[in-house]
Design a protein around this motif. Structure first.
Motif, PDB file in Angstrom:
ATOM      1  N   ARG A   1       6.634  -7.269   6.962  1.00 61.14           N
ATOM      2  CA  ARG A   1       5.865  -6.062   7.236  1.00 61.14           C
ATOM      3  C   ARG A   1       4.467  -6.355   6.704  1.00 61.14           C
TER       4      ARG A   1
ATOM      5  N   THR B   1       6.040   0.699   7.838  1.00 57.31           N
ATOM      6  CA  THR B   1       7.549   0.866   8.285  1.00 57.31           C
ATOM      7  C   THR B   1       7.720   0.087   9.557  1.00 57.31           C
TER       8      THR B   1
ATOM      9  N   ILE C   1       4.840   3.090   3.494  1.00 54.66           N
ATOM     10  CA  ILE C   1       5.725   3.350   2.176  1.00 54.66           C
ATOM     11  C   ILE C   1       4.831   2.957   1.242  1.00 54.66           C
TER      12      ILE C   1
END
Length: 137
Positions: free
Chosen positions: A57, A75, A82
């Protein structure tokens, strides 16, 4: 403290120059960062780092005028990022302090704040104006 920051051309210019200095400090190229110079002020700096608990990510530094800097991961669904932690209650720390914050990625630094801080909008505007001068060009 005011609820909404008064964003004029000097604040907007100072903000862009401030974000540019932070981006340089964390090793991000021009294609890795962007900022919004009008209300609400926001910035995004993509980092060339990973977080072991979120493999694959994207990782970024985010800045919002109400709370300052946060470290976050993307995400998989395209929803909001996040947030892993905030730098602190001071919305305009030095670019070196932000670089140190980014370097703690993947660790539990005592400098991280887990709850979203609320910055003083008048102080934030005043500090951003200071970056608009020619010394920061």
């Amino acid at each position: 403290m005011t609820e909404q920051m008064l964003v004029d051309a000097t604040v907007g210019l100072g903000f862009e120059r401030y974000v540019q200095r932070v981006a340089v400090g964390v090793g991000a190229g021009i294609e890795q960062w962007c900022c919004r110079r009008e209300h609400p002020l926001e910035a995004y700096i993509a980092l060339d780092r990973t977080v072991p608990r979120f493999p694959g990510r994207e990782v970024a530094l985010l800045w919002e005028e109400t709370c300052g800097w946060a470290l976050a991961v993307e995400t998989r669904s395209g929803e909001d990022l996040i947030v892993l932690g905030y730098l602190g209650e001071h919305a305009v720390p030095t670019p070196d302090a932000v670089a140190d914050f980014a370097a703690t990625l993947g660790t539990r630094s005592p400098h991280w704040v887990m709850n979203r801080p609320l910055a003083d909008s008048d102080e934030t505007a005043r500090e951003l104006r200071s970056y608009s001068g020619s010394a920061y060009a």
